[in-house]
Design an enzyme around this catalytic site. Structure first.
Site, mmCIF file in Angstrom:
data_model
loop_
_atom_site.group_PDB
_atom_site.id
_atom_site.type_symbol
_atom_site.label_atom_id
_atom_site.label_comp_id
_atom_site.label_asym_id
_atom_site.label_seq_id
_atom_site.Cartn_x
_atom_site.Cartn_y
_atom_site.Cartn_z
ATOM 1 C CE LYS A 6 -11.875 0.248 0.733
ATOM 2 N NZ LYS A 6 -11.252 1.202 1.641
ATOM 3 C CG HIS A 58 9.288 -28.859 -0.602
ATOM 4 N ND1 HIS A 58 10.180 -29.840 -0.977
ATOM 5 C CD2 HIS A 58 9.666 -28.452 0.629
ATOM 6 C CE1 HIS A 58 11.049 -30.031 0.008
ATOM 7 N NE2 HIS A 58 10.761 -29.202 0.997
ATOM 8 C CD GLU A 83 -3.184 -0.860 2.097
ATOM 9 O OE1 GLU A 83 -2.983 -0.167 3.115
ATOM 10 O OE2 GLU A 83 -4.256 -1.440 1.865
HETATM 11 O O1 PA5 Z 1 -3.229 1.446 5.913
HETATM 12 C C1 PA5 Z 1 -4.425 1.733 5.923
HETATM 13 O O2 PA5 Z 1 -4.821 2.814 6.378
HETATM 14 C C2 PA5 Z 1 -5.508 0.772 5.448
HETATM 15 O O3 PA5 Z 1 -5.006 -0.306 4.776
HETATM 16 C C3 PA5 Z 1 -6.356 0.316 6.630
HETATM 17 O O4 PA5 Z 1 -5.543 -0.293 7.574
HETATM 18 C C4 PA5 Z 1 -7.467 -0.658 6.265
HETATM 19 O O5 PA5 Z 1 -8.113 -0.271 5.103
HETATM 20 C C5 PA5 Z 1 -8.490 -0.745 7.397
HETATM 21 O O6 PA5 Z 1 -9.080 0.493 7.604
HETATM 22 P P1 PA5 Z 1 -10.096 0.802 8.786
HETATM 23 O O7 PA5 Z 1 -9.385 0.662 10.087
HETATM 24 O O8 PA5 Z 1 -10.548 2.211 8.550
HETATM 25 O O9 PA5 Z 1 -11.213 -0.191 8.672
#
Ligand code: PA5
Length: 420
Positions: free
Chosen positions: A411, A297, A276
């Protein structure tokens, strides 16, 4: 302590080239060490004490104690950055406090039914962790588990058994105030995947019986080192620099390999962190994980012999801890494994690791992150080391390491399909 061993990569990234690259980019390191104003709303993790001060640790330990007095099972409802950090530590250290059950990370009815089954016969407290409280997985699991608690305990007692970790001023906080749930503030200036050293994860860890003070002490040690060490002596910056040199040379995948299955959830934390943070604008190294020796493996063939797009980073624990020894006795059955008589699995596993690294290093760059041992302090060091390295690596790559615009596309379609 942690040490980055670069010797098995030096025929691909020569030491003198790496040192000059780091010197040339010393300004990037200086910016990361200071923390840049343009990322002020995402850099709350850079100073560990901002969200893991002694006061916060005391408060977290007290709440954990209270939860453990009511429950033997703590359900952590969260996904991605609201799940992987505490889960990494629980899986790596197998602490002996309350049992943690993981929810909020799936939409599978089968899996959620399994979670509900796991609660039967246990005293339960739940924690809904959601920075935005818009994410489908934790939102839907929270409703399911809230209703489960109300049916089982009645509304008033259920409210005592619900904790929410959310952003101040968010709809989740409003819900807590309205229903009388315990509210824990989500670190405001830290994105989900950088929250391992905040209450988001420290609370579940403490409930599970992890010594969070030792974990945070390890992170503080690492912060002191990485925020002061100059380019030539900064191991996280060396890793960030080597990754970007390899990116420039066409390497597109980094494999995090480990011979302790206990790192399985840590590797998921690491994958999210780098995917990310760097995978954007048509750039970035794809992070993948290999749990060895099993993956030797399956993936091993490609790693050794496939397209030259991969480099590898091994996690290696140097000293055995409790539970890390198991001697294989001799046998009078002719099973063809006599060469193992009396050997300890710790050493057998090490032989597999060193042989694998030697074989792979002939074909691809191999780094090793060496940990003296596997304990709370080293888990804290690991979280900080990789978070800092990821910040520096994203900067060298020229992307914003703190946003994740790419996850919005699916989304939108999913929410349309569900009629949101
Ligand atoms: O790094 C990030 O901000 C995202 O990947 C969140 O961790 C993930 O989408 C979960 O988000 P939330 O805590 O708002 O549900």
């Amino acid at each position: 302590m942690l040490k980055l061993n670069r010797s098995f990569a030096s025929s691909f990234v020569a030491e003198d080239e790496l040192v000059s690259y780091m010197d040339e980019h010393a300004d990037v390191l200086a910016r990361c060490q200071a923390g840049e104003d343009r990322y002020a709303d995402s850099l709350g993790w850079l100073s560990v004490d901002e969200w893991a001060s002694d006061t916060i640790l005391d408060r977290t330990c007290a709440l954990a104690e209270q939860i453990r007095s009511m429950a033997d099972t703590f359900v952590v409802i969260g996904v991605g950055g609201s799940n992987n950090g505490s889960r990494s530590v629980q899986a790596a250290l197998a602490p002996e406090g309350a049992r943690l059950v993981w929810a909020g990370n799936t939409l599978s009815a089968w899996e959620l039914n399994r979670v509900l089954d796991e609660l039967e016969g246990h005293d339960v407290v739940i924690d809904c962790i959601a920075k935005n409280f818009e994410t489908l997985e934790p939102g839907s699991s929270f409703r399911l588990l809230r209703q489960y608690l109300v049916e089982r305990y009645g509304r008033e007692e259920a409210a005592r058994r619900i904790v929410c970790t959310g952003t101040i001023g968010s709809p989740l906080e409003d819900l807590c105030r309205a229903e009388g749930y315990t509210f824990v503030p989500f670190a405001t200036n830290v994105g989900g995947r950088y929250t391992a050293l905040t209450e988001v994860h420290l609370l579940p860890m403490a409930v599970a019986g992890v010594d969070i003070r030792a974990l945070v002490a390890g992170a503080r040690t690492m912060e002191r080192l990485l925020r002061t060490a100059p380019a030539g002596e900064n191991s996280a910056f060396a890793y960030a620099s080597a990754r970007n040199m390899l990116w420039d040379r066409g390497y597109r995948v980094e494999l995090l390999s480990f011979f302790e299955p206990r790192f399985r959830w840590f590797s998921k934390w690491w994958e999210q962190l780098f995917a990310e943070s760097e995978g954007k604008d048509g750039r970035g190294i794809f992070p993948a994980a290999a749990e060895c020796s099993e993956e030797l493996h399956s993936l091993g063939q490609f790693v050794q012999d496939g397209t030259h797009i991969l480099f590898e980073t091994f996690l290696d624990v140097l000293e055995p801890g409790a539970g890390d020894s198991l001697v294989l006795g001799g046998t009078d059955v002719a099973d063809a494994f006599g060469y193992l008589d009396g050997k300890d699995f710790w050493d057998i596993n090490k032989a597999s690791f060193t042989a694998t690294r030697e074989a792979h290093a002939g074909m691809l760059p191999c780094f090793t992150l060496e940990l003296d041992c596997l304990d709370e302090e080293h888990m804290g060091m690991l979280f900080y080391w990789f978070a800092f390295a990821c910040y520096a690596s994203g900067e060298l790559l020229g992307v914003n390491p703190f946003d994740q615009p790419g996850v919005e596309a699916y989304k939108r379609l999913m929410f349309d399909a569900l009629g949101k």
